[in-house]
Design an enzyme around this catalytic site. Structure first.
Site, PDB file in Angstrom:
ATOM      1  N   HIS A   1     -25.803  11.384  29.006  1.00 45.90           N
ATOM      2  CA  HIS A   1     -24.660  10.814  28.286  1.00 45.90           C
ATOM      3  C   HIS A   1     -23.466  11.742  28.436  1.00 45.90           C
ATOM      4  CE1 HIS A   1     -22.139   9.392  24.973  1.00 45.90           C
ATOM      5  NE2 HIS A   1     -22.832   8.278  25.005  1.00 45.90           N
TER       6      HIS A   1
ATOM      7  N   LYS B   1     -26.537   8.177  18.019  1.00 46.94           N
ATOM      8  CA  LYS B   1     -25.971   9.532  18.067  1.00 46.94           C
ATOM      9  C   LYS B   1     -26.432  10.330  16.833  1.00 46.94           C
ATOM     10  CE  LYS B   1     -22.223   7.844  20.941  1.00 46.94           C
ATOM     11  NZ  LYS B   1     -20.802   7.937  21.323  1.00 46.94           N
TER      12      LYS B   1
ATOM     13  N   SER C   1     -17.476   1.425  24.475  1.00 40.38           N
ATOM     14  CA  SER C   1     -16.860   0.782  23.306  1.00 40.38           C
ATOM     15  C   SER C   1     -16.942  -0.745  23.339  1.00 40.38           C
ATOM     16  CB  SER C   1     -15.387   1.222  23.159  1.00 40.38           C
ATOM     17  OG  SER C   1     -15.300   2.600  22.891  1.00 40.38           O
TER      18      SER C   1
ATOM     19  N   GLU D   1     -20.577   4.516  31.903  1.00 43.74           N
ATOM     20  CA  GLU D   1     -19.703   4.859  30.783  1.00 43.74           C
ATOM     21  C   GLU D   1     -18.333   5.296  31.299  1.00 43.74           C
ATOM     22  OE1 GLU D   1     -22.025   7.353  27.597  1.00 43.74           O
ATOM     23  OE2 GLU D   1     -22.035   8.413  29.507  1.00 43.74           O
TER      24      GLU D   1
ATOM     25  N   GLU E   1     -21.401  12.862  26.464  1.00 43.34           N
ATOM     26  CA  GLU E   1     -21.315  13.909  25.438  1.00 43.34           C
ATOM     27  C   GLU E   1     -22.255  15.064  25.768  1.00 43.34           C
ATOM     28  OE1 GLU E   1     -20.188  10.534  22.140  1.00 43.34           O
ATOM     29  OE2 GLU E   1     -22.184  11.435  22.109  1.00 43.34           O
TER      30      GLU E   1
ATOM     31  N   ASN F   1     -27.155   3.355  20.633  1.00 45.65           N
ATOM     32  CA  ASN F   1     -27.199   4.814  20.592  1.00 45.65           C
ATOM     33  C   ASN F   1     -26.615   5.272  19.265  1.00 45.65           C
ATOM     34  OD1 ASN F   1     -27.093   7.564  21.048  1.00 45.65           O
ATOM     35  ND2 ASN F   1     -25.407   7.463  22.515  1.00 45.65           N
TER      36      ASN F   1
ATOM     37  N   GLY G   1     -15.425   5.948  22.137  1.00 46.68           N
ATOM     38  CA  GLY G   1     -14.917   6.427  20.860  1.00 46.68           C
ATOM     39  C   GLY G   1     -13.406   6.461  20.759  1.00 46.68           C
TER      40      GLY G   1
END
Length: 253
Positions: free
Chosen positions: A98, A11, A216, A170, A100, A9, A176
């Site tokens: 996702h 991003k 991660s 996730e 985010e 991904n 991150g």
């Protein structure tokens, strides 16, 4: 046997020239170093789908992916991209839900249900993301919460439709941040998700569902994570922007 998948991904990263250079490196490395039963997906920004897709046309085990799509087929939605548009340029996978997108754009389970429908109706595979925050985990509600994300966004599907869905777990607290769930924590949640799928679609369908880890993962921990019985690969963020790191993760199988 379940499909092993490593999806990158990207991003909101890379200029066009950088994107093409990274793709070329990945293509060459995958061809030379990766066994054929591992499916690689590169999920690039919308503006690079066509140009990156051309570099993947002859690659049997590297697929083009998008990072989102709109739930409607068409209309007055300035700046949005429909599933049909993605399909028309060769997209095979679409990341949906996702963390985010959920956090910054307020995407709900109900909205994601519509997006899943649109992706499937256009012959692509959703990579459906689910996961919990650190606060939710500490409250002890993480299993119920993550299972409810599947229930509310996916469990309306027929068995035939569900067979085309990829799940990505996730742990939001590990995205991150440099933190990673332990292999035991990842396995525990993946097993819970597989059991939850079995409760709706049966054990055979659950056993056939690919569930990725998306928190991660890196070249140092991927082998241990991918070695867990219910972890079928990864949805890779930052490490997918460096070809050698990405390939080392893929080779962790």
């Amino acid at each position: 046997m379940r499909q092993k998948i490593v999806a990158g991904n990207w991003k909101m990263n890379k200029t066009r020239d950088e994107a093409l250079a990274l793709t070329s490196e990945i293509v060459n490395m995958v061809r030379d170093e990766v066994r054929g039963d591992v499916q690689v997906v590169v999920c690039v920004p919308f503006v690079y789908l066509t140009s990156v897709g051309k570099l993947l046309e002859t690659q049997s085990n590297i697929s083009l992916g998008a990072q989102n799509c709109h739930q409607k087929a068409s209309g007055a939605f300035t700046g949005e991209i429909s599933a049909a548009m993605l399909q028309s340029v060769g997209t095979k996978y679409v990341i949906l839900g996702h963390s985010e997108r959920r956090q910054y754009f307020g995407e709900s389970n109900e909205l994601l249900k519509d997006k899943v429908n649109s992706v499937l109706e256009n012959g692509m595979k959703p990579i459906f993301c689910c996961g919990e925050t650190l606060e939710q985990r500490e409250q002890g509600i993480h299993f119920d919460l993550v299972c409810s994300q599947l229930t509310e966004s996916l469990f309306h599907l027929t068995s035939e439709q569900f067979a085309n869905v990829v799940i990505a777990y996730e742990p939001i607290w590990a995205i991150g941040t440099g933190k990673t769930a332990t292999s035991d924590q990842a396995q525990e949640m993946h097993a819970k998700l597989r059991a939850h799928i079995a409760s709706k679609y049966g054990a055979a369908a659950a056993d056939a569902t690919t569930i990725l880890y998306g928190g991660s993962a890196n070249p140092g921990n991927a082998r241990e994570l991918f070695g867990q019985p219910d972890v079928d690969g990864g949805l890779i963020g930052g490490a997918s922007l460096k070809s050698r790191d990405f390939l080392d993760i893929i080779k962790s199988f």
